[in-house]
Design a protein around this motif. Structure first.
Motif, mmCIF file in Angstrom:
data_model
loop_
_atom_site.group_PDB
_atom_site.id
_atom_site.type_symbol
_atom_site.label_atom_id
_atom_site.label_comp_id
_atom_site.label_asym_id
_atom_site.label_seq_id
_atom_site.Cartn_x
_atom_site.Cartn_y
_atom_site.Cartn_z
ATOM 1 N N ILE A 1 -0.096 -2.608 6.030
ATOM 2 C CA ILE A 1 1.167 -1.923 6.323
ATOM 3 C C ILE A 1 1.732 -1.176 5.111
ATOM 4 C CG2 ILE A 1 3.600 -2.297 6.940
ATOM 5 C CD1 ILE A 1 2.628 -4.379 8.976
ATOM 6 N N HIS B 1 -0.027 1.954 4.529
ATOM 7 C CA HIS B 1 -0.030 2.875 5.676
ATOM 8 C C HIS B 1 -1.441 3.078 6.217
ATOM 9 C CE1 HIS B 1 4.130 3.692 4.619
ATOM 10 N NE2 HIS B 1 3.744 3.978 3.386
ATOM 11 N N ARG B 2 -2.185 1.975 6.263
ATOM 12 C CA ARG B 2 -3.534 2.007 6.819
ATOM 13 C C ARG B 2 -3.545 1.230 8.136
ATOM 14 N NH1 ARG B 2 -7.474 3.409 2.918
ATOM 15 N NH2 ARG B 2 -6.386 4.455 1.196
#
Length: 206
Positions: free
Chosen positions: A124, A127-128
């Protein structure tokens, strides 16, 4: 979910975490995870350690070093494991992905939600995307809701009704809080990063 189902998901999540780590720069591995005071590599080391637990004498020594504080013990062991010269956490996660070895104080139901939540602790903030299986997330949410320590979810979330929007799962009584089961599991384990995915009159009180 039966025990074999749990272990299948655990293995898949370990491999997905390894794949994610393999794609990160050293700077990203050193970046903060969702766990306060834990780098991404520290969380990965914690996940990698689960199927290769230290012996009782080592654990006793670590407990003394940590002053008997469980969270400090977990943190310090993970940091030392992550910072070993030549440490290859990706290789460890893949090598032990199918292992069913457990630390003496836990069981596969705990490892199930542990590996899923920690995978998100890594993914998280970077941002994956890293998928969490809905059925397994529901099993994990039930476990956390009913287990008490260390999350005390039922006590912390008194006065709200949690309802999943993507599977048949609910718990608690009070103001409605609804959203994907993965987001609810993160909330149950004390994470605030998925609050934006939740709706309902109970959200304001969270």
């Amino acid at each position: 979910m039966n025990e074999d189902d749990c272990w299948t998901v655990i293995a898949d999540q370990r491999r997905l975490t390894a794949d994610l780590l393999d794609d990160l720069t050293e700077a990203e591995r050193d970046s903060p995870s969702l766990c306060a005071g834990w780098r991404v590599r520290d969380v990965a080391a914690h996940v990698a350690l689960a199927p290769q637990p230290p012996g009782p004498l080592t654990m006793a020594a670590e407990a003394i070093r940590a002053g008997g504080r469980f969270h400090r013990l977990n943190h310090d062991m993970a940091v030392r494991h992550a910072d070993r010269p030549g440490a290859d956490l990706v290789a460890e996660l893949r090598e032990h992905a199918d292992s069913r070895r457990l630390p003496a104080v836990t069981n596969c139901r705990n490892i199930l939600f542990d590996v899923m939540v920690h995978a998100q602790d890594i993914a998280i903030p970077l941002h994956r995307p890293l998928p969490m299986p809905v059925r397994a997330a529901a099993a994990g949410a039930t476990r956390v809701w009913t287990m008490g320590w260390p999350f005390w979810a039922r006590r912390r979330l008194t006065g709200v009704r949690l309802t999943a929007t993507d599977t048949d799962w609910s718990a608690g009584d009070g103001a409605e809080v609804s959203g994907p089961i993965a987001a609810l599991l993160m909330l149950l384990t004390g994470r605030r990063a998925t609050l934006s995915q939740l709706t309902g009159p109970g959200v304001a009180g969270l």
